[in-house]
Motif scaffolding. Structure first.
Motif, mmCIF file in Angstrom:
data_model
loop_
_atom_site.group_PDB
_atom_site.id
_atom_site.type_symbol
_atom_site.label_atom_id
_atom_site.label_comp_id
_atom_site.label_asym_id
_atom_site.label_seq_id
_atom_site.Cartn_x
_atom_site.Cartn_y
_atom_site.Cartn_z
ATOM 1 N N GLU A 135 102.979 83.532 -10.983
ATOM 2 C CA GLU A 135 102.301 83.513 -12.277
ATOM 3 C C GLU A 135 102.780 84.643 -13.179
ATOM 4 O OE1 GLU A 135 97.747 83.985 -13.880
ATOM 5 O OE2 GLU A 135 98.115 82.591 -12.217
ATOM 6 N N ALA A 136 102.987 85.817 -12.616
ATOM 7 C CA ALA A 136 103.462 86.940 -13.422
ATOM 8 C C ALA A 136 104.847 86.650 -13.983
ATOM 9 C CB ALA A 136 103.483 88.215 -12.581
ATOM 10 N N GLY A 137 105.692 86.046 -13.163
ATOM 11 C CA GLY A 137 107.029 85.693 -13.626
ATOM 12 C C GLY A 137 106.999 84.641 -14.712
ATOM 13 N N TRP A 138 106.069 83.680 -14.572
ATOM 14 C CA TRP A 138 105.936 82.640 -15.604
ATOM 15 C C TRP A 138 105.502 83.267 -16.927
ATOM 16 C CZ3 TRP A 138 102.010 80.622 -18.688
ATOM 17 C CH2 TRP A 138 102.296 79.401 -19.299
ATOM 18 N N LEU A 139 104.513 84.138 -16.895
ATOM 19 C CA LEU A 139 104.029 84.792 -18.113
ATOM 20 C C LEU A 139 105.138 85.619 -18.764
ATOM 21 C CD1 LEU A 139 100.498 85.894 -16.864
ATOM 22 C CD2 LEU A 139 100.984 84.155 -18.608
ATOM 23 N N GLU A 140 105.946 86.264 -17.943
ATOM 24 C CA GLU A 140 107.047 87.061 -18.472
ATOM 25 C C GLU A 140 108.054 86.175 -19.204
ATOM 26 O OE1 GLU A 140 110.683 89.837 -16.705
ATOM 27 O OE2 GLU A 140 108.801 89.631 -15.578
ATOM 28 N N GLU A 141 108.335 84.985 -18.661
ATOM 29 C CA GLU A 141 109.274 84.061 -19.298
ATOM 30 C C GLU A 141 108.698 83.495 -20.600
ATOM 31 O OE1 GLU A 141 112.441 83.388 -18.445
ATOM 32 O OE2 GLU A 141 112.165 84.975 -16.943
ATOM 33 N N ILE A 142 107.404 83.288 -20.642
ATOM 34 C CA ILE A 142 106.778 82.808 -21.881
ATOM 35 C C ILE A 142 106.889 83.867 -22.975
ATOM 36 C CG2 ILE A 142 104.597 82.122 -22.950
ATOM 37 C CD1 ILE A 142 105.981 79.969 -21.190
ATOM 38 N N GLU A 143 106.785 85.131 -22.616
ATOM 39 C CA GLU A 143 106.983 86.194 -23.598
ATOM 40 C C GLU A 143 108.414 86.159 -24.148
ATOM 41 O OE1 GLU A 143 104.828 88.347 -25.054
ATOM 42 O OE2 GLU A 143 103.359 87.045 -24.044
ATOM 43 N N LYS A 144 109.378 85.838 -23.308
ATOM 44 C CA LYS A 144 110.762 85.697 -23.767
ATOM 45 C C LYS A 144 110.882 84.532 -24.754
ATOM 46 C CE LYS A 144 112.882 87.539 -19.543
ATOM 47 N NZ LYS A 144 113.767 87.231 -18.383
ATOM 48 N N TRP A 145 110.169 83.457 -24.453
ATOM 49 C CA TRP A 145 110.158 82.304 -25.377
ATOM 50 C C TRP A 145 109.604 82.714 -26.739
ATOM 51 C CZ3 TRP A 145 105.835 80.126 -27.699
ATOM 52 C CH2 TRP A 145 106.043 78.926 -28.393
ATOM 53 N N ARG A 146 108.554 83.483 -26.725
ATOM 54 C CA ARG A 146 107.950 83.935 -27.978
ATOM 55 C C ARG A 146 108.940 84.784 -28.775
ATOM 56 N NH1 ARG A 146 101.700 85.695 -27.076
ATOM 57 N NH2 ARG A 146 101.936 85.844 -29.344
ATOM 58 N N SER A 147 109.624 85.679 -28.079
ATOM 59 C CA SER A 147 110.587 86.563 -28.750
ATOM 60 C C SER A 147 111.819 85.805 -29.238
ATOM 61 C CB SER A 147 111.026 87.674 -27.792
ATOM 62 O OG SER A 147 109.922 88.457 -27.385
#
Length: 510
Positions: A479-491
């Motif tokens: 889950e932490a890795g998924w959230l980190e990738e979503i932040e990359k999507w946002r950026s």
């Protein structure tokens, strides 16, 4: 024809003049006759002969019928038109249209599923196509289309096209009813019931063959998350909150839906190779009796049954769409269309000509044309028995009518105004389920908005979400890795798209 024998030329001339006067008088009321259908909305301006209309549209059948075939001829006679239809597969049409639009040398009618592409947006804003919204009130059939659908196809708040209407919320789950009956289960009413159905189809020998050779649901890709996210309370793609646009992936409810998806995978209730399963393999998993549920759209129910009944004697199919999640019944809504028809100003010079073209589409929605689209040509595809159409066995209505004309050229679904025949329970179900879905449809708030970043980088951004979801479901990310990738999507552009949608919405609302 009985011949008239006149003794003098004078009488012949007198009769000719008399007939000419009668014809001229009758022409004042010609707009009320089926043969003058193409000119509805124009009073006193109907052309003497058929209206020439050239149409470019995509067609995904095997081979488009030759001009002059009985179906096209029936359309021309009823609408008082002469049609020139240039039809090609969707991929070919998509490739050709940018050059056609750029050239300015366009037909009167263009069918496009790509009207949100940048070149089309520029054309709309550059006054290349007619804005037809102000004229629709003069065409009752066209004006009867759900306003939500017209809103969904609007550009900058303006309506430039006629939508090829399909249900707004048409997602369903097609399932093996014979399996469900054998297991003594009922159609799911809740998400827990749905899980139990898939579990039983996987582990309780639903086909009664004594082998461990079935599983719950055939899944291709991570598209099911578009259903599971809203089921667990997330937006359907985008949602507007206090003037700001929020994407589903940034909400905790979306992750709840993804966790349900992951549970189905972890418990081996769905296709193990879902990430690489192609459509043909996805369908084969259901038709061959490996999977018990096939998620698709409502119009696939009867087609799938007809495909399976020959190879699987005794097969029974059912379908449902609504079952309660934590937030009740929620189903994602689509655009309610399969592309639009647009009308170039370079080939339609005046309002009068535009009304004539719209009149042609208006007449295509009347009973005789809807009956043609639904049942085909009388004597070839169906016979009337006690006033009801009955299909003629062996006729090829699919390739003669449905693929080349009904699907690509239809506006309002043909069953709306066509003659009614006897239909099966599954056909009734196909029509009923999308109607039941509508009150629970969750709409995408950005569906009619334009974002330059989405236009330029949308494919890349969507792939980022697809990839991270796939890795999470298969256990390659926590889950932490998924959230980190979503932040990359946002950026990478997700937040910028949200900002642009907010700004665009403010302009449209003003």
């Amino acid at each position: 024809m009985k011949k008239l024998h006149w003794s003098t030329v004078t009488k012949l001339i007198a009769l000719s003049l008399f007939l000419l006067l009668i014809t001229a008088a009758c022409s004042n009321d010609a707009g009320d006759q089926p043969g003058q259908a193409g000119q509805d909305g124009v009073e006193g301006n109907a052309p003497a002969g058929p209206l020439d209309i050239k149409i470019i549209m995509h067609f995904d059948g095997i081979e488009f019928p030759q001009a002059g075939n009985p179906v096209e001829t029936a359309m021309e006679e009823y609408t008082n038109t002469e049609l020139t239809i240039e039809a090609a597969p969707g991929s070919v049409t998509a490739e050709k249209l940018p050059a056609i639009v750029a050239s300015g040398d366009m037909p009167q009618v263009i069918g496009s599923s790509w009207f949100k592409d940048p070149y089309m947006i520029n054309a709309f804003r550059g006054d290349v196509f007619w804005e037809i919204g102000p004229y629709l009130e003069d065409f009752p059939n066209l004006a009867s289309i759900n306003p939500i659908i017209y809103n969904n196809i609007s550009i900058d708040g303006k309506i430039y096209g006629l939508p090829r209407v399909r249900p707004l919320a048409r997602d369903v789950y097609i399932y093996r009813k014979d399996w469900l009956d054998h297991l003594g289960l009922e159609e799911p009413k809740t998400v827990e019931d749905f899980y139990e159905m898939l579990r039983a189809f996987t582990y309780d020998d639903p086909d009664n063959n004594g082998q461990d050779d079935t599983y719950g649901m055939a899944v291709s890709g991570v598209g099911m998350q578009n259903r599971f996210g809203p089921l667990y309370g997330s937006p359907n793609n985008w949602e507007e909150r206090d003037g700001q646009f929020v994407h589903a992936v940034t909400t905790p409810e979306y992750l709840d839906g993804l966790n349900f998806f992951k549970k189905l995978y972890d418990d081996k209730l769905i296709s193990r190779d879902f990430a690489v399963l192609q459509r043909a393999q996805w369908e084969e998993a259901f038709t061959s009796g490996k999977a018990g549920v096939w998620p698709d759209t409502s119009n696939a129910i009867v087609r799938m049954y007809n495909r399976m009944k020959e190879s699987t004697p005794g097969v029974e199919l059912g379908a449902f769409s609504l079952f309660e999640g934590p937030y009740g019944n929620r189903v994602p809504a689509g655009g309610g269309h399969n592309g639009i028809f647009v009308f170039p100003k370079s080939s339609i010079k005046t309002e009068e000509e535009l009304r004539q073209i719209l009149g042609f589409f208006e007449k295509l929605q009347e009973e005789q044309m809807h009956t043609l689209f639904k049942w085909g040509v009388e004597g070839t595809h169906y016979e009337l028995v006690d006033g009801k159409p009955v299909p003629i066995e062996g006729s090829d209505i699919h390739n003669d009518v449905i693929l080349p004309y009904r699907l690509p050229l239809g506006i309002i679904p043909a069953e709306v105004n066509a003659l009614q025949g006897d239909i099966t329970e599954l056909e009734i179900l196909e029509e009923r389920l999308p109607i039941e879905n509508e009150p629970y449809a969750i709409h995408d708030a950005a569906i009619n908005l334009i974002s330059p970043t989405q236009s330029e980088r949308g494919a890349q951004l969507n792939t980022m979400i697809t990839d991270v979801n796939t890795k999470y479901i298969m256990g390659e990310l926590d889950e932490a890795g998924w959230l980190e990738e979503i932040e990359k999507w946002r950026s990478a552009g997700g937040d910028l798209v949200a900002q642009e949608y907010s700004e665009e919405a403010g302009k449209v609302q003003k």
